[in-house]
Design an enzyme around this catalytic site. Sequence first.
Site, PDB file in Angstrom:
ATOM      1  N   CYS A   2       0.829  -1.209   0.000  1.00 60.04           N
ATOM      2  CA  CYS A   2       0.000   0.000   0.000  1.00 60.04           C
ATOM      3  C   CYS A   2       0.870   1.269   0.000  1.00 60.04           C
ATOM      4  O   CYS A   2       1.983   1.259   0.510  1.00 60.04           O
ATOM      5  CB  CYS A   2      -0.866   0.025   1.233  1.00 60.04           C
ATOM      6  SG  CYS A   2      -1.832  -1.467   1.433  1.00 60.04           S
ATOM      7  N   ARG A  27       5.220  -0.229  -6.162  1.00 60.72           N
ATOM      8  CA  ARG A  27       5.180  -1.114  -5.001  1.00 60.72           C
ATOM      9  C   ARG A  27       4.091  -2.181  -5.130  1.00 60.72           C
ATOM     10  O   ARG A  27       4.056  -3.119  -4.360  1.00 60.72           O
ATOM     11  CB  ARG A  27       4.922  -0.290  -3.732  1.00 60.72           C
ATOM     12  CG  ARG A  27       6.065   0.647  -3.420  1.00 60.72           C
ATOM     13  CD  ARG A  27       5.627   1.728  -2.464  1.00 60.72           C
ATOM     14  NE  ARG A  27       5.343   1.187  -1.151  1.00 60.72           N
ATOM     15  CZ  ARG A  27       6.140   1.317  -0.106  1.00 60.72           C
ATOM     16  NH1 ARG A  27       7.255   1.976  -0.225  1.00 60.72           N
ATOM     17  NH2 ARG A  27       5.814   0.807   1.047  1.00 60.72           N
ATOM     18  N   TRP A  84      -3.075  -2.634  -1.487  1.00 58.91           N
ATOM     19  CA  TRP A  84      -2.724  -4.012  -1.866  1.00 58.91           C
ATOM     20  C   TRP A  84      -3.485  -4.898  -0.891  1.00 58.91           C
ATOM     21  O   TRP A  84      -3.209  -4.904   0.303  1.00 58.91           O
ATOM     22  CB  TRP A  84      -1.215  -4.195  -1.719  1.00 58.91           C
ATOM     23  CG  TRP A  84      -0.676  -5.460  -2.298  1.00 58.91           C
ATOM     24  CD1 TRP A  84      -0.352  -5.697  -3.603  1.00 58.91           C
ATOM     25  CD2 TRP A  84      -0.352  -6.664  -1.598  1.00 58.91           C
ATOM     26  NE1 TRP A  84       0.137  -6.971  -3.754  1.00 58.91           N
ATOM     27  CE2 TRP A  84       0.150  -7.590  -2.546  1.00 58.91           C
ATOM     28  CE3 TRP A  84      -0.445  -7.068  -0.259  1.00 58.91           C
ATOM     29  CZ2 TRP A  84       0.550  -8.875  -2.206  1.00 58.91           C
ATOM     30  CZ3 TRP A  84      -0.036  -8.351   0.081  1.00 58.91           C
ATOM     31  CH2 TRP A  84       0.453  -9.226  -0.892  1.00 58.91           C
ATOM     32  N   ASN A 110      -1.747   2.103   6.065  1.00 59.57           N
ATOM     33  CA  ASN A 110      -0.844   1.009   5.673  1.00 59.57           C
ATOM     34  C   ASN A 110      -0.563   0.200   6.932  1.00 59.57           C
ATOM     35  O   ASN A 110      -0.334   0.783   7.997  1.00 59.57           O
ATOM     36  CB  ASN A 110       0.503   1.543   5.165  1.00 59.57           C
ATOM     37  CG  ASN A 110       0.400   2.105   3.774  1.00 59.57           C
ATOM     38  OD1 ASN A 110      -0.670   2.095   3.172  1.00 59.57           O
ATOM     39  ND2 ASN A 110       1.505   2.603   3.266  1.00 59.57           N
ATOM     40  N   GLY A 111      -0.544  -1.119   6.813  1.00 59.58           N
ATOM     41  CA  GLY A 111      -0.257  -1.959   7.971  1.00 59.58           C
ATOM     42  C   GLY A 111      -1.408  -2.905   8.261  1.00 59.58           C
ATOM     43  O   GLY A 111      -2.251  -3.148   7.397  1.00 59.58           O
ATOM     44  N   GLU A 484      18.543 -17.468  -7.529  1.00 63.74           N
ATOM     45  CA  GLU A 484      18.132 -16.080  -7.772  1.00 63.74           C
ATOM     46  C   GLU A 484      17.726 -15.913  -9.245  1.00 63.74           C
ATOM     47  O   GLU A 484      16.743 -15.237  -9.562  1.00 63.74           O
ATOM     48  CB  GLU A 484      19.268 -15.109  -7.380  1.00 63.74           C
ATOM     49  CG  GLU A 484      19.054 -13.646  -7.726  1.00 63.74           C
ATOM     50  CD  GLU A 484      17.802 -13.013  -7.124  1.00 63.74           C
ATOM     51  OE1 GLU A 484      17.169 -13.602  -6.236  1.00 63.74           O
ATOM     52  OE2 GLU A 484      17.428 -11.921  -7.597  1.00 63.74           O
ATOM     53  N   LYS A 488      14.031 -14.743 -10.572  1.00 57.63           N
ATOM     54  CA  LYS A 488      13.787 -13.633 -11.510  1.00 57.63           C
ATOM     55  C   LYS A 488      12.875 -14.093 -12.630  1.00 57.63           C
ATOM     56  O   LYS A 488      11.925 -13.420 -12.996  1.00 57.63           O
ATOM     57  CB  LYS A 488      15.092 -13.099 -12.121  1.00 57.63           C
ATOM     58  CG  LYS A 488      15.988 -12.316 -11.210  1.00 57.63           C
ATOM     59  CD  LYS A 488      15.484 -10.932 -10.860  1.00 57.63           C
ATOM     60  CE  LYS A 488      14.679 -10.902  -9.609  1.00 57.63           C
ATOM     61  NZ  LYS A 488      15.281 -10.824  -8.348  1.00 57.63           N
ATOM     62  N   GLU A 491       9.170 -14.862 -11.352  1.00 56.46           N
ATOM     63  CA  GLU A 491       8.345 -13.766 -10.848  1.00 56.46           C
ATOM     64  C   GLU A 491       7.898 -12.791 -11.938  1.00 56.46           C
ATOM     65  O   GLU A 491       6.853 -12.167 -11.797  1.00 56.46           O
ATOM     66  CB  GLU A 491       9.011 -13.041  -9.681  1.00 56.46           C
ATOM     67  CG  GLU A 491      10.244 -12.254 -10.022  1.00 56.46           C
ATOM     68  CD  GLU A 491      10.893 -11.644  -8.790  1.00 56.46           C
ATOM     69  OE1 GLU A 491      10.217 -11.414  -7.789  1.00 56.46           O
ATOM     70  OE2 GLU A 491      12.106 -11.397  -8.858  1.00 56.46           O
ATOM     71  N   HIS A 507      19.534 -36.813  -7.258  1.00 54.13           N
ATOM     72  CA  HIS A 507      18.768 -37.318  -6.114  1.00 54.13           C
ATOM     73  C   HIS A 507      17.277 -37.066  -6.287  1.00 54.13           C
ATOM     74  O   HIS A 507      16.522 -37.096  -5.325  1.00 54.13           O
ATOM     75  CB  HIS A 507      19.284 -36.675  -4.820  1.00 54.13           C
ATOM     76  CG  HIS A 507      20.716 -37.019  -4.550  1.00 54.13           C
ATOM     77  ND1 HIS A 507      21.126 -38.275  -4.187  1.00 54.13           N
ATOM     78  CD2 HIS A 507      21.849 -36.274  -4.672  1.00 54.13           C
ATOM     79  CE1 HIS A 507      22.448 -38.285  -4.057  1.00 54.13           C
ATOM     80  NE2 HIS A 507      22.908 -37.070  -4.353  1.00 54.13           N
ATOM     81  N   LYS A 606       6.604  -4.375  -4.075  1.00 54.01           N
ATOM     82  CA  LYS A 606       8.016  -4.028  -3.899  1.00 54.01           C
ATOM     83  C   LYS A 606       8.456  -4.159  -2.449  1.00 54.01           C
ATOM     84  O   LYS A 606       9.554  -4.572  -2.160  1.00 54.01           O
ATOM     85  CB  LYS A 606       8.250  -2.605  -4.406  1.00 54.01           C
ATOM     86  CG  LYS A 606       9.704  -2.171  -4.373  1.00 54.01           C
ATOM     87  CD  LYS A 606      10.538  -2.963  -5.344  1.00 54.01           C
ATOM     88  CE  LYS A 606      12.019  -2.710  -5.211  1.00 54.01           C
ATOM     89  NZ  LYS A 606      12.800  -3.818  -5.788  1.00 54.01           N
TER      90      LYS A 606
HETATM   91  C1  F6R Z   1      12.400 -10.472  -5.696  1.00 55.69           C
HETATM   92  C2  F6R Z   1      12.254  -9.494  -4.629  1.00 55.69           C
HETATM   93  C3  F6R Z   1      11.805  -9.979  -3.301  1.00 55.69           C
HETATM   94  C4  F6R Z   1      12.502  -9.180  -2.184  1.00 55.69           C
HETATM   95  C5  F6R Z   1      11.932  -9.587  -0.811  1.00 55.69           C
HETATM   96  C6  F6R Z   1      12.650  -8.894   0.320  1.00 55.69           C
HETATM   97  O1  F6R Z   1      12.851  -9.883  -6.872  1.00 55.69           O
HETATM   98  O2  F6R Z   1      12.449  -8.335  -4.824  1.00 55.69           O
HETATM   99  O3  F6R Z   1      12.013 -11.343  -3.156  1.00 55.69           O
HETATM  100  O4  F6R Z   1      13.867  -9.428  -2.237  1.00 55.69           O
HETATM  101  O5  F6R Z   1      10.574  -9.284  -0.769  1.00 55.69           O
HETATM  102  O6  F6R Z   1      12.568  -7.513   0.201  1.00 55.69           O
HETATM  103  P1  F6R Z   1      13.558  -6.555   0.962  1.00 55.69           P
HETATM  104  O7  F6R Z   1      14.915  -6.780   0.405  1.00 55.69           O
HETATM  105  O8  F6R Z   1      13.035  -5.174   0.690  1.00 55.69           O
HETATM  106  O9  F6R Z   1      13.493  -6.933   2.402  1.00 55.69           O
END
Ligand code: F6R
Length: 611
Positions: A2, A27, A84, A110-111, A484, A488, A491, A507, A606
């Site tokens: 949010c 976000r 959100w 927010n929260g 990682e 990417k 997602e 395995h 985000k």
């Molecule tokens: C993936 C991504 C998320 C963040 C995760 C932690 O591309 O961005 O997996 O890495 O939500 O977020 P932060 O680093 O802000 O704690």
Amino acid sequence: MCGIAGYIGKKEGLETVLEGLKRVEYRGYDSAGVLFFQNGKPVLVKRQGKLANLERVLRGTVTKGKGSTQGINIGTGTIGHTRWATHGMPDEINAHPHHDCKKEIFLVHNGIIENHQELKDKLTKLGHKFRSQTDTEVVVHLLEENLKKIKNFDKTLKKSLREIVGAYAFAIVYTKEPDKIYFARLGSPLVLGLGIEEFYLASDPAELAGKVKKVIYLKDGQAGWISGTDFKLNPVKSKIENLNLTAEQAQKGNFPHFMLKEIFEEPEAIRTAMRGRLFPKKDLVKLGGLESVAQKLKKIEKIEIIACGTSYHAGLLGELLFEEVAGISTKTIEASEYRYRQNAITPNTAHLFISQSGETADTIAALWKANRQKGITLGLVNVVGSTIARETKAGVYNHAGLEIGVASTKAFISQVTILNLIALYLSENKSLKRKLSEELALIPKKIELILKQNRQIKSLAKKYLKFKNFMFIGRKYNYPTAIEGALKLKEISYVHAEGKTAGELKHGPIALIEPNFPTVALVNKNSVYEKMLSNLQEIKARKGKIIAIATSGDKKIAGLADDVIFVPKTLEPLEPLLNIVPLQLFAYHFGTLLGYDVDKPRNLAKSVTVE
Ligand code: F6R
């Protein structure tokens, strides 16, 4: 997650608030709403979906076109929100702002209000009518109820906050005091922007870039109000800080997406992370943010790294680096697990929390737990002034600049760079330190060479676009990079991508390998190169296609892989900094070629400020 925007001052508030909300679109959200005053009356407009839907309605019915004020009152409070969904569907009724029964109090939040059901039951019995399924609505009714007895809004807010259990950032308009916006913060970020004859409220400093130069990052437990000419804050003790964020940093420039722009910013993100910290010729690493705990760090025997998602993957690399370079036993734990685990409390243990946003709910909860257990808590955080940055005992900032693309790219590279710096800082192995420092300084140039292959990587993504499943494999430092890379791809392209250690393939996961299940293999010329070649043979024997990330000049790989992306030679601990770049570009092109908005992938946010 949010977003909150609030404005009061010499400008017309509606445009300003909408502009602020646009800056936090990245976000992730699913509905939006605003409250403003027109011809002296409060106007509430909310819409499901993108901000553009809300703007369309506003242009059609309220402002009659961009820039037209049409009776919108200057000097009155305007608040806006992008939601959100957590409690209740992402629809218009559940969108913020919410209001009380008499439509005199409007609030964005927010929260999470944890005791919302208990409060709702109590207020329903007192006759309050609830419209939405949100936890937030309970707060406006609580304010309404308390105001009946207290009669003063400031005091009512204080009393109501004492009754709420949970996390919040609130911006509130009480229509009998239209020249004020009330606010409060506990556990969810809120920034006060201080202009000249104007004040802003923002959940993200990006909203304020280019608008104000001075800000106050509100602390937990602070509440107050802003008017066009003044503000009040309780408890008063706060630091006014400079906002070093330009409007350009919050824009895409010539790039079609923030994600691509941010990948191309990676060489600079590494240079900034090292600037004033790494001095290869003097065998020196200076980390100012760790100075206050330098003596304690000399005695540590164990490190626990705690983070989520991409930051967790960076943590896994930190674990390998701390063990190999600094000789310190290290364990990496996902924050969502750490917070509920019965962990053994060991002496001389440092806890390192990694977070781009500094506001991830699980990581914050894990940090509170470590702080309660009196451990040394350290932060590796990008967003200055964020909760994790403030609540860890010491730490290092990334200074990677604003990261807007939801999929983390340059922040990851920057986190891995700083983990290298911390490992060097803790290391007593002089020759290894010298070798690594010298090579680290060369990494930005090597990444620039990889970025030149952008077109070729796009063609590769095109070639593999029809596949719906991918395996990503690597060993040692290349395992966190593999998972990682898989994250990417999944997602932003919504294809299934699994990351595994290459040694584990046989395995179980190898059962998946067949001509329609390609493997992305990280096969640099390093200590496990021959082992990786054996794994590739096993994949070939099952007719699996292979895309290899390999070291420039490797002649053997062409005989095994269907396609190869070459990266420059570097030291094994630094390979992730190079290998991740083609994987990020591959995912980027895969997602965009499929027609997805890679900056705002579905269901993702985000900054994950809820559990
Ligand atoms: C993936 C991504 C998320 C963040 C995760 C932690 O591309 O961005 O997996 O890495 O939500 O977020 P932060 O680093 O802000 O704690």
